[in-house]
Design an enzyme around this catalytic site. Structure first.
Site, PDB file in Angstrom:
ATOM      1  N   CYS A 279      94.637 108.137  40.263  1.00  0.00           N
ATOM      2  CA  CYS A 279      93.263 108.179  40.775  1.00  0.00           C
ATOM      3  C   CYS A 279      92.250 108.697  39.768  1.00  0.00           C
ATOM      4  CB  CYS A 279      93.216 109.019  42.047  1.00  0.00           C
ATOM      5  SG  CYS A 279      94.076 108.219  43.400  1.00  0.00           S
ATOM      6  N   ARG A 346     102.374 107.448  37.504  1.00  0.00           N
ATOM      7  CA  ARG A 346     101.255 106.688  36.937  1.00  0.00           C
ATOM      8  C   ARG A 346     100.315 107.635  36.190  1.00  0.00           C
ATOM      9  NH1 ARG A 346      99.519 103.238  42.217  1.00  0.00           N
ATOM     10  NH2 ARG A 346     100.004 105.225  43.217  1.00  0.00           N
TER      11      ARG A 346
END
Ligand SMILES: NC(=O)c1ccc[n+]([C@@H]2O[C@H](COP(=O)([O-])OP(=O)(O)OC[C@H]3O[C@@H](n4cnc5c(N)ncnc54)[C@H](O)[C@@H]3O)[C@@H](O)[C@H]2O)c1
Length: 470
Positions: A279, A346
């Protein structure tokens, strides 16, 4: 209410399971057949506290899985879009998955429906979704597009969803807002919290979440601005930590002094190796692109990103300062996930650091309680994966702590000391008290605090850390 959630990843799966727990009838749609088959078979594709309980409770009852997006839409009063919005090479949000969902559902608008953006998207996306749906013959009066950004954090996603600080409902008509209000009513009227089988309230949760009703555009901006602000807080404290290292101050003490000011607050004031995850990095870039398109150069965000990148480089310098040369050194690494409590790697700073160390010729033995399989796919044979922290430390020239898992803060220090070839710990998450580490025989480096050694004095801060960044 009948609800469809499109995309059953970290957000969609948690949202779907939680909506089912709020007694809605939920269809989770995904176009990944393997994921659907696994979910139907009772497997849980992500590591997240309380998710197994919720899926067990509702799978096949209030919660079903499907690849038929049109049938799911027809059966639902609200369709939440929770697909990925990864960055393009230029750093904008790639909205092609969102557009594809908007096209697919256009032909299935058989009664009034609210299409809700749950994915993090730039301002104006709700207008684009509406345009795309109209182009594809959706009847104009039969749907509204709303924005309901998600603020959950991986690792505590279920409790964040069910015990949020606030619920942002971005709706441009009262009809649309009332559908959203109804969906979240069990949280905003407190009825969920009175249930005996409710997922337990976490310590710091608000008594009852506030619903904040805004325009769709404001809601879109709230999400980007929130993530940018939090990332700024992390980079700010990392910059302060660098100054602490230069002058011999203790960042923990400084943060206590800053964070007890109620205007600032203590959270997100933990120095470390920088933010990561799926994010913050992408949302900051997307927000900067949006600002640029609107004619505003958001230079503050450039600096937040630069400090974040620099924080990793500083940590690498710290490893060099501790070990001198790196080629052939054996390093134990604790943590590969981008933060504790998740298997998500990620944009993990831990993974990026391991890759740099391997490139410099280090042998790495790594342990992570949840992210091993995902990390193995990314790092393949360059890294040895171990079953516990002590195995990772065995015969290592130093131990690096890169993710703030609880279990890494509670290691058996005597066992660790015996396992290591040299008792050197380089802690990128400040999980230990330097004095305790020195007393237990370790040379210990952390972030924003003076390094210590068993001889009881601060080890010399090497010149590359004293001089500023580069
Ligand atoms: N992960 C987080 O902590 C978090 C928190 C808040 C907001 N968000 C935002 O939520 C969105 C989703 O993030 P995520 O981490 O859950 O992503 P993810 O990659 O884990 O999940 C996305 C899912 O969407 C599915 N999908 C893609 N296109 C589809 C289509 N056309 N039809 C059906 N399914 C489709 C994929 O197969 C995948 O399962 C992003 O915009 C992200 O920025 C994420």
């Amino acid at each position: 209410m009948h609800i469809t959630v499109v995309g059953s990843g970290y957000v969609g799966l948690v949202a779907g399971a939680c909506f089912a727990d709020l007694e809605h009838e939920v269809i989770l749609v995904d176009n990944d057949q393997k994921k659907l088959a696994d979910l139907r078979a009772g497997q849980i594709p992500i590591h997240e506290n309380f998710l197994p309980e919720l899926l067990d409770r509702h799978r096949g009852r209030r919660l079903t899985f499907s690849d038929d997006i049109q049938a799911a839409t027809q059966a639902s009063a609200a369709v939440f879009i929770a697909v990925g919005t990864p960055p393009t090479e230029q750093g904008e949000a790639d909205l092609s998955y969102v557009e594809s969902v908007a096209r697919s559902i256009s032909g299935a608008i058989n009664s009034y429906k609210v299409i809700v953006e749950k994915s993090t998207v730039p301002v104006y996306t709700s207008e684009w979704i509406r345009k795309i749906m109209l182009r594809n013959a959706a009847p104009p009066d039969a749907f509204d597009v709303a924005s309901n950004p998600e603020f959950l954090r991986e690792g505590t996603a279920v409790t964040d969803f069910l015990y949020p600080d606030r619920i942002v409902l971005g709706a441009d008509s009262e009809r649309c807002a009332s559908v959203l209000r109804e969906i979240y009513a069990p949280l905003t009227d407190g009825s969920y919290y009175r249930r005996k089988d409710a997922i337990p309230r976490p310590d710091r949760a608000a008594v009852m979440p506030t619903a904040i009703v805004t325009s769709a555009k404001s809601a879109e901006l709230i999400k980007h601005a929130s993530n940018a602000f939090l990332a700024m807080k992390i980079s700010f404290v990392n910059a302060v930590a660098s100054i602490c290292e230069s002058v011999g101050a203790n960042v923990q003490q400084v943060c206590r002094g800053i964070g007890t000011d109620s205007r600032i607050g203590p959270r997100f004031l933990n120095p470390g190796i920088g933010y990561g995850g799926s994010c913050f990095p992408k949302d900051l870039m997307a927000f900067r692109s949006v600002a640029r398109e609107c004619g505003y150069e958001f230079r503050l965000l450039d600096e937040v990103m630069r400090i974040n990148e620099d924080q990793r480089q500083r940590f690498l310098r710290k490893v060099r300062n501790a070990l001198w040369t790196l080629r052939g050194k054996r390093l134990g690494v604790l943590g590969l996930a981008f933060k504790g409590g998740t298997d998500d790697i990620r944009e993990s700073p831990a993974i990026l650091l391991v890759q740099s160390l391997v490139q410099e010729g280090c042998q790495v033995a790594a342990y992570d309680p949840a992210a091993r399989e995902r990390a193995r796919e990314m790092l393949n044979s360059s890294v040895e994966f171990t079953d516990n922290a002590y195995e990772a430390a065995t015969n290592a020239d130093a131990l690096l702590i890169l993710t703030e898992w609880d279990e890494f803060a509670n290691l058996d220090l005597d066992r660790l000391h015996k396992a290591l070839k040299y008792p050197i710990v380089i802690d990128g998450r400040n999980l230990y008290d330097p004095e305790v580490m020195a007393a237990r025989g370790f040379t210990y480096y952390s972030v924003g605090r003076a390094p210590v050694s068993p001889e009881g004095h601060a080890t010399d801060t090497a010149p590359s850390l004293r001089t500023s960044t580069s």
